[in-house]
Design a protein around this motif. Structure first.
Motif, PDB file in Angstrom:
ATOM      1  N   VAL A 140      61.511  14.459  37.657  1.00 36.87           N
ATOM      2  CA  VAL A 140      60.230  14.710  38.318  1.00 36.87           C
ATOM      3  C   VAL A 140      59.067  14.708  37.320  1.00 36.87           C
ATOM      4  N   LEU A 141      59.336  15.027  36.062  1.00 39.10           N
ATOM      5  CA  LEU A 141      58.265  15.032  35.066  1.00 39.10           C
ATOM      6  C   LEU A 141      57.779  13.635  34.704  1.00 39.10           C
ATOM      7  N   GLN A 142      58.491  12.617  35.155  1.00 34.65           N
ATOM      8  CA  GLN A 142      58.041  11.246  34.883  1.00 34.65           C
ATOM      9  C   GLN A 142      56.774  10.908  35.678  1.00 34.65           C
ATOM     10  N   GLY A 143      56.512  11.651  36.731  1.00 36.47           N
ATOM     11  CA  GLY A 143      55.310  11.397  37.530  1.00 36.47           C
ATOM     12  C   GLY A 143      54.099  12.106  36.955  1.00 36.47           C
ATOM     13  N   SER A 144      53.034  11.372  36.667  1.00 36.05           N
ATOM     14  CA  SER A 144      51.853  11.971  36.037  1.00 36.05           C
ATOM     15  C   SER A 144      51.151  12.953  36.976  1.00 36.05           C
ATOM     16  N   ARG A 145      51.122  12.650  38.265  1.00 42.75           N
ATOM     17  CA  ARG A 145      50.466  13.556  39.208  1.00 42.75           C
ATOM     18  C   ARG A 145      51.252  14.857  39.335  1.00 42.75           C
ATOM     19  N   PHE A 146      52.577  14.748  39.333  1.00 45.65           N
ATOM     20  CA  PHE A 146      53.387  15.960  39.354  1.00 45.65           C
ATOM     21  C   PHE A 146      53.139  16.787  38.094  1.00 45.65           C
ATOM     22  N   ARG A 147      53.031  16.140  36.945  1.00 43.50           N
ATOM     23  CA  ARG A 147      52.817  16.870  35.689  1.00 43.50           C
ATOM     24  C   ARG A 147      51.524  17.674  35.745  1.00 43.50           C
ATOM     25  N   ARG A 148      50.482  17.141  36.373  1.00 39.56           N
ATOM     26  CA  ARG A 148      49.213  17.865  36.453  1.00 39.56           C
ATOM     27  C   ARG A 148      49.339  19.103  37.337  1.00 39.56           C
ATOM     28  N   LEU A 149      50.017  18.956  38.481  1.00 39.48           N
ATOM     29  CA  LEU A 149      50.213  20.114  39.353  1.00 39.48           C
ATOM     30  C   LEU A 149      51.167  21.116  38.703  1.00 39.48           C
ATOM     31  N   PHE A 150      52.189  20.623  38.065  1.00 32.70           N
ATOM     32  CA  PHE A 150      53.170  21.463  37.387  1.00 32.70           C
ATOM     33  C   PHE A 150      52.510  22.244  36.244  1.00 32.70           C
ATOM     34  N   GLY A 151      51.623  21.580  35.510  1.00 33.59           N
ATOM     35  CA  GLY A 151      50.901  22.255  34.433  1.00 33.59           C
ATOM     36  C   GLY A 151      50.029  23.376  34.962  1.00 33.59           C
ATOM     37  N   THR A 152      49.387  23.132  36.108  1.00 34.25           N
ATOM     38  CA  THR A 152      48.581  24.186  36.737  1.00 34.25           C
ATOM     39  C   THR A 152      49.440  25.393  37.061  1.00 34.25           C
ATOM     40  N   ARG A 153      50.623  25.154  37.618  1.00 30.23           N
ATOM     41  CA  ARG A 153      51.548  26.238  37.947  1.00 30.23           C
ATOM     42  C   ARG A 153      51.958  27.022  36.710  1.00 30.23           C
ATOM     43  N   LEU A 154      52.374  26.318  35.661  1.00 32.77           N
ATOM     44  CA  LEU A 154      52.889  27.000  34.479  1.00 32.77           C
ATOM     45  C   LEU A 154      51.823  27.865  33.816  1.00 32.77           C
ATOM     46  N   VAL A 155      50.608  27.312  33.670  1.00 32.15           N
ATOM     47  CA  VAL A 155      49.532  28.081  33.024  1.00 32.15           C
ATOM     48  C   VAL A 155      49.198  29.309  33.864  1.00 32.15           C
TER      49      VAL A 155
END
Length: 430
Positions: free
Chosen positions: A10-25
């Protein structure tokens, strides 16, 4: 596929990475904020914390969160979700600063009001993350994303709690140290808002416009929907038994959490910074248990039935309480915390799967709203029971033995259930 394999996919998707980064922070910052709350409410050097005070704090901080939860989704479906993430993060930042100011001015109701608002706003943030997920991952990867993101968020929150506790220890006991922790959390919330700006205004939906009257109807429908969800759960024995188990576990986990706070504040240490430092160790090993429980559960449930895995975990919790908690040793107690952390996350992931498998799609949202309320309310129930049963020192041997007996009984119940399920036709589990 393994947890880490799913995560890599799932981390291969750039849009997912942006939403995922928001969650983690954001969830890391949530953990820092919660550490500030713990330092101020539970490790006040001016007085030893009582069981009733801890239980009251849990109730004040968790029950309103549960009340907000069922209605958050209704509004999330009407507002641009990227804006929900941005504005919620900024609102939490402002409220965290308010908390810090209130702390430096002395204890008072305003502190709890600010904390309540932070946790209530956070419900909208988390709902926005979940509702936006289908917009950033392909349909075939949605199950993977749903599996890995909550666990990673929990780990981020636990790491944030650890970092916040360390900050609290370094800052010293008292208002100033707690204020530093809360301001750090505020900066993290601002960071989460900035990360959310990497997503487009309408990128997370929704793409439907609704009239205000429909929103009001939907809010009223949320109450009716939860009642329908409870009825649906009751008609599905696998989901019903799974939710009953998580409710029982969360009650026992609430008891053990209050007991841990009292032990580190009143028995293992003299309270204050020493109590906060000792509790930090227990919280760290608990977080490691959470993570390993989440990682081990997919592996285990490919090799045994979900019911068998739940049964073994409940049995492990009973044994750990007797061997590592009952001596009330500051050396052994963190081992019990590790096992309970492992069991807590392992049982939750398994219950999530059982509920998803055995409820109709048309009821899934309402069932998980019920689940959300149950998850927090039973924890508060456990804290309330502990306030009545656990002595101020936290060393309640009878309570620990009773908890172990309940875990053992629940494990035996699942063993019996597994045998009955094998003997019955497959249609009974539909």
């Amino acid at each position: 596929m393994s947890f880490f394999g799913d995560l890599r996919t799932v981390l291969q998707g750039s849009r997912f990475r942006r939403l995922f980064g928001t969650r983690l922070v954001s969830q890391f910052s949530d953990g820092v904020y919660q550490a500030g709350l713990a330092g101020f409410v539970f490790f006040n050097p001016e007085q030893h914390t009582s069981a009733a005070a801890v239980a009251t704090a849990f109730a004040v901080l968790l029950l309103p969160f549960s009340v907000v939860a069922p209605f958050a989704g209704v509004l999330i479906d009407r507002w641009p979700r990227r804006q929900v993430l941005l504005l919620s993060a900024l609102a939490k930042a402002v409220l965290a600063v308010v908390s810090a100011v209130v702390v430096t001015g002395g204890e008072g109701p305003a502190f709890f009001v600010a904390a309540l608002l932070v946790l209530s706003v956070n419900r909208f943030f988390l709902s926005g993350l979940s509702a936006g997920l289908p917009y950033v991952v392909p349909r075939e990867q949605l199950m993977m994303a749903n599996a890995v993101t909550p666990t990673c968020g929990t780990v981020a929150s636990s790491l944030g709690t650890g970092a916040g506790l360390v900050l609290g220890v370094l800052g010293g006991a008292g208002a100033l140290g707690t204020g530093v922790v809360l301001v750090t959390a505020a900066l993290g919330f601002v960071g989460a808002g900035l990360v959310s700006l990497s997503l487009g205004y309408r990128e997370l939906g929704p793409h439907l416009e609704r009239e205000p009257v429909e929103v009001r109807d939907a809010v009223r429908g949320s109450v009716r929907g939860m009642v329908a969800g409870v009825r649906h759960i009751w008609s599905r024995p696998p989901a019903r038994d799974a939710l009953a188990t998580i409710g029982l576990h969360r009650t026992l986990f609430g008891i053990s959490s209050l007991m841990t706070l009292l032990l580190y504040d009143n028995t293992f240490t003299g309270g204050g910074v020493a109590g906060l430092a000792g509790f930090s160790v227990a919280a760290a090993v608990l977080a490691i248990g959470f993570f390993l429980g989440a990682v081990a559960t997919p592996w285990a449930t490919r090799r045994m039935t979900p019911g068998t895995w739940i049964r073994l975990q409940l049995l492990a919790a009973a044994v750990a309480l007797v061997l590592f908690a009952l001596p009330f040793s500051p050396v052994l107690f963190p081992v019990a915390a590790f096992v309970l952390g492992f069991v807590s996350q392992g049982v939750k992931v398994t219950v999530d799967t059982l509920v998803q498998r055995h409820v109709d799609d048309a009821f899934r949202g309402r069932v998980f709203s019920v689940y959300d309320v149950l998850f927090n309310a039973t924890f508060v129930l456990g804290a309330a029971l502990a306030a009545a049963l656990v002595p101020p020192s936290g060393a309640g041997a009878t309570v620990v033995i009773g908890m172990a007996a309940v875990y053992l009984a629940a494990s035996l119940a699942w063993s019996l259930r597994e045998r009955v399920t094998v003997a019955l036709p497959e249609t009974t589990e539909a």
